[in-house]
Design an enzyme around this catalytic site. Structure first.
Site, PDB file in Angstrom:
ATOM      1  NE  ARG A 113      38.106  29.483   0.369  1.00 47.66           N
ATOM      2  CZ  ARG A 113      37.336  30.538   0.592  1.00 47.66           C
ATOM      3  NH1 ARG A 113      36.398  30.492   1.502  1.00 47.66           N
ATOM      4  NH2 ARG A 113      37.514  31.644  -0.081  1.00 47.66           N
ATOM      5  CG  ASP A 172      42.368  37.055  -0.299  1.00 51.36           C
ATOM      6  OD1 ASP A 172      42.642  38.174   0.155  1.00 51.36           O
ATOM      7  OD2 ASP A 172      41.870  36.888  -1.434  1.00 51.36           O
ATOM      8  CG  HIS A 231      31.832  38.328   3.329  1.00 49.18           C
ATOM      9  ND1 HIS A 231      31.673  38.045   1.995  1.00 49.18           N
ATOM     10  CD2 HIS A 231      30.772  39.100   3.682  1.00 49.18           C
ATOM     11  CE1 HIS A 231      30.558  38.632   1.553  1.00 49.18           C
ATOM     12  NE2 HIS A 231      30.003  39.280   2.552  1.00 49.18           N
TER      13      HIS A 231
HETATM   14  P1  NAD Z   1      32.593  35.500  -7.171  1.00 47.89           P
HETATM   15  O1  NAD Z   1      33.453  34.288  -7.163  1.00 47.89           O
HETATM   16  O2  NAD Z   1      31.134  35.326  -7.095  1.00 47.89           O
HETATM   17  O3  NAD Z   1      32.865  36.363  -8.502  1.00 47.89           O
HETATM   18  C1  NAD Z   1      34.145  36.680  -8.963  1.00 47.89           C
HETATM   19  C2  NAD Z   1      34.014  37.820  -9.984  1.00 47.89           C
HETATM   20  O4  NAD Z   1      35.315  38.254 -10.357  1.00 47.89           O
HETATM   21  C3  NAD Z   1      33.290  37.416 -11.285  1.00 47.89           C
HETATM   22  O5  NAD Z   1      32.372  38.441 -11.589  1.00 47.89           O
HETATM   23  C4  NAD Z   1      34.408  37.357 -12.326  1.00 47.89           C
HETATM   24  O6  NAD Z   1      33.954  37.768 -13.604  1.00 47.89           O
HETATM   25  C5  NAD Z   1      35.412  38.355 -11.774  1.00 47.89           C
HETATM   26  N1  NAD Z   1      36.807  38.073 -12.088  1.00 47.89           N
HETATM   27  C6  NAD Z   1      37.450  36.880 -12.035  1.00 47.89           C
HETATM   28  N2  NAD Z   1      38.757  37.032 -12.315  1.00 47.89           N
HETATM   29  C7  NAD Z   1      38.955  38.365 -12.542  1.00 47.89           C
HETATM   30  C8  NAD Z   1      40.094  39.153 -12.862  1.00 47.89           C
HETATM   31  N3  NAD Z   1      41.310  38.609 -12.991  1.00 47.89           N
HETATM   32  N4  NAD Z   1      39.930  40.491 -13.027  1.00 47.89           N
HETATM   33  C9  NAD Z   1      38.704  41.062 -12.901  1.00 47.89           C
HETATM   34  N5  NAD Z   1      37.584  40.355 -12.583  1.00 47.89           N
HETATM   35  C10 NAD Z   1      37.712  39.030 -12.398  1.00 47.89           C
HETATM   36  O7  NAD Z   1      33.150  36.436  -6.029  1.00 47.89           O
HETATM   37  P2  NAD Z   1      32.426  37.433  -5.023  1.00 47.89           P
HETATM   38  O8  NAD Z   1      31.479  38.316  -5.768  1.00 47.89           O
HETATM   39  O9  NAD Z   1      33.524  38.053  -4.228  1.00 47.89           O
HETATM   40  O10 NAD Z   1      31.550  36.534  -4.061  1.00 47.89           O
HETATM   41  C11 NAD Z   1      32.087  35.374  -3.508  1.00 47.89           C
HETATM   42  C12 NAD Z   1      31.936  35.206  -2.016  1.00 47.89           C
HETATM   43  O11 NAD Z   1      32.854  34.200  -1.657  1.00 47.89           O
HETATM   44  C13 NAD Z   1      32.307  36.387  -1.188  1.00 47.89           C
HETATM   45  O12 NAD Z   1      31.413  36.430  -0.146  1.00 47.89           O
HETATM   46  C14 NAD Z   1      33.716  36.087  -0.637  1.00 47.89           C
HETATM   47  O13 NAD Z   1      33.767  36.302   0.764  1.00 47.89           O
HETATM   48  C15 NAD Z   1      33.918  34.627  -0.852  1.00 47.89           C
HETATM   49  N6  NAD Z   1      35.189  34.278  -1.527  1.00 47.89           N
HETATM   50  C16 NAD Z   1      36.355  34.908  -1.171  1.00 47.89           C
HETATM   51  C17 NAD Z   1      37.553  34.578  -1.799  1.00 47.89           C
HETATM   52  C18 NAD Z   1      38.825  35.284  -1.391  1.00 47.89           C
HETATM   53  O14 NAD Z   1      38.956  35.722  -0.250  1.00 47.89           O
HETATM   54  N7  NAD Z   1      39.808  35.449  -2.293  1.00 47.89           N
HETATM   55  C19 NAD Z   1      37.583  33.618  -2.812  1.00 47.89           C
HETATM   56  C20 NAD Z   1      36.375  32.981  -3.146  1.00 47.89           C
HETATM   57  C21 NAD Z   1      35.196  33.335  -2.499  1.00 47.89           C
END
Ligand code: NAD
Length: 270
Positions: free
Chosen positions: A70, A108, A123
């Site tokens: 990651r 991230d 987080h």
């Molecule tokens: P999630 O993965 O549960 O949900 C992602 C949401 O984003 C979905 O509702 C989806 O429909 C929407 N989505 C996806 N692509 C999109 C786009 N291009 N434009 C608009 N909407 C879009 O994510 P969450 O609710 O943040 O929960 C996940 C947990 O995991 C959090 O606690 C987080 O800390 C962690 N996480 C973080 C990262 C990161 O830092 N980038 C990545 C994965 C998970």
């Protein structure tokens, strides 16, 4: 109000305290996998099952490999137009004596790299590690030990030896202060948020006069209650997501689609 860009623009350009809640979806277009839905598997594991204290206790090497993967992805990714438009809009607000703050569930670091200044990382962060020794509790703000490169990128669900961690236990990251095993500075499923960070987020959410909620599936608590609590106060919430959610009916605005397109348009920055 589906896709009422004009109505939203009038509000956002006059709001005094804007809070933006972001989740994994805002970083999806930077190539960072979300946890739920397609791309939620690492090797054969559900990401959610590796981001847990139990997983780390039973197999720290496997969990560290997952985080190395990651970290590799996040550090090589670039902020997309959604991150950048929030940073630009914050600067515009500052000039006009208005506030824009981000409360993110993401780990991230892309909001900070895009230039946003007021960011609450609920987080934790992939760039940080903390000590597992309860009497030390050291946090490294920028953990820069090299990631095992050969394996960093192998988030391949079909990998045969998925159960066999590649990093030796003795080579796992150590606390630079006391030498104990270090862990990713991430709030894992089942863990409590840092109370100071939570309080800061609650103050911002409680005092906002406009809320944007972008790319979160709104299932992880307590972050999931922030937007509904704002809507209950009668303050407008604008949701930017690929999909609709049950909580959405209370929200004033909905902008379906990819947020790197919808957000700059809604903020008038494209
Ligand atoms: P999630 O993965 O549960 O949900 C992602 C949401 O984003 C979905 O509702 C989806 O429909 C929407 N989505 C996806 N692509 C999109 C786009 N291009 N434009 C608009 N909407 C879009 O994510 P969450 O609710 O943040 O929960 C996940 C947990 O995991 C959090 O606690 C987080 O800390 C962690 N996480 C973080 C990262 C990161 O830092 N980038 C990545 C994965 C998970």
């Amino acid at each position: 109000n589906y896709e009422d860009y004009e109505g939203f623009k009038r509000l956002v350009d006059t709001a005094k305290n804007i809070v933006v809640l972001t989740g994994a979806g805002i970083s999806a277009e930077s190539g960072i996998p979300v946890f739920r839905g397609a791309g939620g598997l690492w090797r054969k594991y559900k990401s959610e099952n590796l981001a847990s204290p139990d997983a780390f206790a039973s197999n720290p090497a496997l969990v560290w490999e997952f985080y190395n993967y990651r970290r590799h992805i996040a550090f090589n990714a670039s902020p997309n137009k959604a991150h950048i438009s929030l940073a630009d809009y914050e600067k515009k607000c500052k000039k006009e004596n208005r506030n824009l703050s981000i409360v993110t569930q993401n780990v991230d670091g892309l909001h900070l790299r895009a230039g946003s200044e007021k960011v609450v990382e609920l987080h934790g962060a992939l760039r940080k590690v903390s000590c597992t020794n309860g009497t030390c509790e050291n946090v490294e703000e920028n953990y820069d030990d090299p990631i095992v490169p050969a394996f960093a990128n192998r988030g391949d669900a079909s990998l045969d030896q998925a159960d066999l961690p590649v990093i030796d236990r003795k080579d796992l990251p150590k606390c630079k202060k006391c030498g104990s095993l270090a862990r990713p500075y991430i709030v894992w499923f089942g863990e409590m948020l840092d109370p100071d960070v939570l309080e800061e987020a609650q103050l911002l959410v409680g005092g906002c006069d406009l809320c944007l909620v972008i790319g979160t599936s709104s299932v992880v608590y307590p972050a999931a209650m922030f937007a509904p609590s704002v809507a209950q106060r009668g303050v407008p919430v604008a949701e930017f997501n690929l999909e609709e959610h049950p909580a959405d009916s209370d929200f004033a605005f909905h902008f379906p689609g990819l947020c790197a397109t919808t957000l700059p348009k809604a903020l008038g920055l494209q």
